[in-house]
Motif scaffolding. Structure first.
Motif, PDB file in Angstrom:
ATOM      1  N   LEU A  18     107.258  32.079 -16.394  1.00 19.10           N
ATOM      2  CA  LEU A  18     105.848  32.448 -16.461  1.00 19.10           C
ATOM      3  C   LEU A  18     105.048  31.209 -16.810  1.00 19.10           C
ATOM      4  CD1 LEU A  18     105.630  35.815 -18.475  1.00 19.10           C
ATOM      5  CD2 LEU A  18     104.995  35.471 -16.082  1.00 19.10           C
ATOM      6  N   ARG A  19     103.809  31.193 -16.368  1.00 21.93           N
ATOM      7  CA  ARG A  19     102.910  30.104 -16.733  1.00 21.93           C
ATOM      8  C   ARG A  19     101.680  30.703 -17.391  1.00 21.93           C
ATOM      9  NH1 ARG A  19      99.086  26.049 -13.291  1.00 21.93           N
ATOM     10  NH2 ARG A  19      99.460  24.137 -14.480  1.00 21.93           N
ATOM     11  N   LEU A  20     101.519  30.378 -18.676  1.00 21.69           N
ATOM     12  CA  LEU A  20     100.337  30.814 -19.416  1.00 21.69           C
ATOM     13  C   LEU A  20      99.244  29.761 -19.299  1.00 21.69           C
ATOM     14  CD1 LEU A  20     101.946  32.172 -22.710  1.00 21.69           C
ATOM     15  CD2 LEU A  20     101.621  33.328 -20.512  1.00 21.69           C
ATOM     16  N   SER A  21      98.008  30.220 -19.270  1.00 15.51           N
ATOM     17  CA  SER A  21      96.866  29.318 -19.251  1.00 15.51           C
ATOM     18  C   SER A  21      95.883  29.720 -20.340  1.00 15.51           C
ATOM     19  CB  SER A  21      96.169  29.350 -17.894  1.00 15.51           C
ATOM     20  OG  SER A  21      97.034  28.876 -16.871  1.00 15.51           O
ATOM     21  N   CYS A  22      95.167  28.748 -20.836  1.00 16.01           N
ATOM     22  CA  CYS A  22      94.144  28.988 -21.851  1.00 16.01           C
ATOM     23  C   CYS A  22      92.905  28.205 -21.454  1.00 16.01           C
ATOM     24  CB  CYS A  22      94.656  28.549 -23.214  1.00 16.01           C
ATOM     25  SG  CYS A  22      93.415  28.573 -24.519  1.00 16.01           S
ATOM     26  N   SER A  23      91.822  28.916 -21.249  1.00 23.74           N
ATOM     27  CA  SER A  23      90.568  28.278 -20.873  1.00 23.74           C
ATOM     28  C   SER A  23      89.639  28.219 -22.076  1.00 23.74           C
ATOM     29  CB  SER A  23      89.904  29.069 -19.743  1.00 23.74           C
ATOM     30  OG  SER A  23      90.695  29.035 -18.586  1.00 23.74           O
ATOM     31  N   ALA A  24      89.012  27.064 -22.260  1.00 18.17           N
ATOM     32  CA  ALA A  24      88.115  26.855 -23.395  1.00 18.17           C
ATOM     33  C   ALA A  24      86.671  26.808 -22.924  1.00 18.17           C
ATOM     34  CB  ALA A  24      88.470  25.554 -24.107  1.00 18.17           C
ATOM     35  N   SER A  25      85.779  27.229 -23.808  1.00 19.01           N
ATOM     36  CA  SER A  25      84.375  27.348 -23.444  1.00 19.01           C
ATOM     37  C   SER A  25      83.612  26.034 -23.560  1.00 19.01           C
ATOM     38  CB  SER A  25      83.696  28.398 -24.316  1.00 19.01           C
ATOM     39  OG  SER A  25      83.786  28.028 -25.685  1.00 19.01           O
ATOM     40  N   ARG A  26      84.154  25.116 -24.339  1.00 18.37           N
ATOM     41  CA  ARG A  26      83.390  23.908 -24.650  1.00 18.37           C
ATOM     42  C   ARG A  26      83.695  22.759 -23.708  1.00 18.37           C
ATOM     43  NH1 ARG A  26      81.255  23.530 -29.890  1.00 18.37           N
ATOM     44  NH2 ARG A  26      80.463  21.517 -29.174  1.00 18.37           N
ATOM     45  N   ARG A  27      82.659  22.039 -23.329  1.00 21.69           N
ATOM     46  CA  ARG A  27      82.853  20.847 -22.510  1.00 21.69           C
ATOM     47  C   ARG A  27      83.520  19.740 -23.310  1.00 21.69           C
ATOM     48  NH1 ARG A  27      76.982  20.433 -19.414  1.00 21.69           N
ATOM     49  NH2 ARG A  27      77.090  22.457 -18.367  1.00 21.69           N
ATOM     50  N   THR A  28      83.489  19.877 -24.649  1.00 18.02           N
ATOM     51  CA  THR A  28      84.115  18.880 -25.512  1.00 18.02           C
ATOM     52  C   THR A  28      85.585  19.198 -25.750  1.00 18.02           C
ATOM     53  OG1 THR A  28      83.325  20.140 -27.401  1.00 18.02           O
ATOM     54  CG2 THR A  28      82.000  18.249 -26.684  1.00 18.02           C
ATOM     55  N   PHE A  29      86.169  19.984 -24.877  1.00 12.44           N
ATOM     56  CA  PHE A  29      87.568  20.409 -24.983  1.00 12.44           C
ATOM     57  C   PHE A  29      88.490  19.235 -25.252  1.00 12.44           C
ATOM     58  CE2 PHE A  29      91.276  22.870 -24.127  1.00 12.44           C
ATOM     59  CZ  PHE A  29      92.095  22.115 -23.312  1.00 12.44           C
ATOM     60  N   SER A  30      88.217  18.093 -24.651  1.00 11.47           N
ATOM     61  CA  SER A  30      89.108  16.943 -24.777  1.00 11.47           C
ATOM     62  C   SER A  30      89.160  16.387 -26.192  1.00 11.47           C
ATOM     63  CB  SER A  30      88.691  15.841 -23.806  1.00 11.47           C
ATOM     64  OG  SER A  30      87.391  15.389 -24.117  1.00 11.47           O
ATOM     65  N   ARG A  31      88.282  16.838 -27.069  1.00  8.45           N
ATOM     66  CA  ARG A  31      88.274  16.372 -28.449  1.00  8.45           C
ATOM     67  C   ARG A  31      89.247  17.159 -29.332  1.00  8.45           C
ATOM     68  NH1 ARG A  31      81.764  15.827 -29.700  1.00  8.45           N
ATOM     69  NH2 ARG A  31      81.255  14.476 -27.948  1.00  8.45           N
ATOM     70  N   TYR A  32      89.818  18.235 -28.801  1.00  7.74           N
ATOM     71  CA  TYR A  32      90.607  19.140 -29.625  1.00  7.74           C
ATOM     72  C   TYR A  32      92.107  19.051 -29.322  1.00  7.74           C
ATOM     73  CZ  TYR A  32      86.125  21.431 -30.463  1.00  7.74           C
ATOM     74  OH  TYR A  32      84.841  21.696 -30.817  1.00  7.74           O
ATOM     75  N   PRO A  33      92.915  18.752 -30.310  1.00  9.10           N
ATOM     76  CA  PRO A  33      94.346  19.025 -30.154  1.00  9.10           C
ATOM     77  C   PRO A  33      94.531  20.524 -29.927  1.00  9.10           C
ATOM     78  CG  PRO A  33      93.954  17.623 -32.048  1.00  9.10           C
ATOM     79  CD  PRO A  33      92.615  18.119 -31.604  1.00  9.10           C
TER      80      PRO A  33
END
Length: 124
Positions: A18-33
């Motif tokens: 299976l492949r799980l995905s998680c989508s984030a709302s923020r454009r600053t996603f790259s700042r978050y571990p």
């Protein structure tokens, strides 16, 4: 505030993928571990995998090492968990989490934002 939405869970047989995905709302996603945790019925939420902001550092729980792969696409604000050779003991609700900080951690309390979870059920 970061909103996280998981997808990709389901019911599969042992040995499947299976492949799980998680989508984030923020454009600053790259700042978050980012990390994946899971929680089976009656058990504590446990660490599965974590990835640093640019993907250079990755941690796995011993129980999934060699079978699961975490990755991220910062341009798409998405983190994935590829799960191969699934076992019945992988059955759990899987949660995506984001950490507002620099250091990558496997500690649940180190994560600030959580998704609602997606159910993964592996039959024997």
């Amino acid at each position: 505030q970061v909103q996280l939405v998981e997808s990709g869970g389901g019911l599969v047989q042992a040995g499947s993928s299976l492949r799980l995905s998680c989508s984030a709302s923020r454009r600053t996603f790259s700042r978050y571990p980012m990390a994946w945790f899971r929680q089976a019925p009656g058990q504590e939420r446990e660490f599965v995998a974590a990835i640093s902001k640019k993907g250079g550092d990755i941690y796995y729980a011993d129980s999934v090492k060699g079978r699961f792969t975490i990755s991220r696409e910062n341009g798409e604000n998405t983190v994935h968990l590829q799960m191969n050779n699934l076992k019945p003991e992988d059955t759990a609700v899987y949660y995506c989490a984001a950490r507002f900080g620099e250091v990558l951690t496997i500690v649940r309390e180190g994560y600030d934002y959580w998704g609602q979870g997606t159910q993964v059920t592996v039959s024997s």
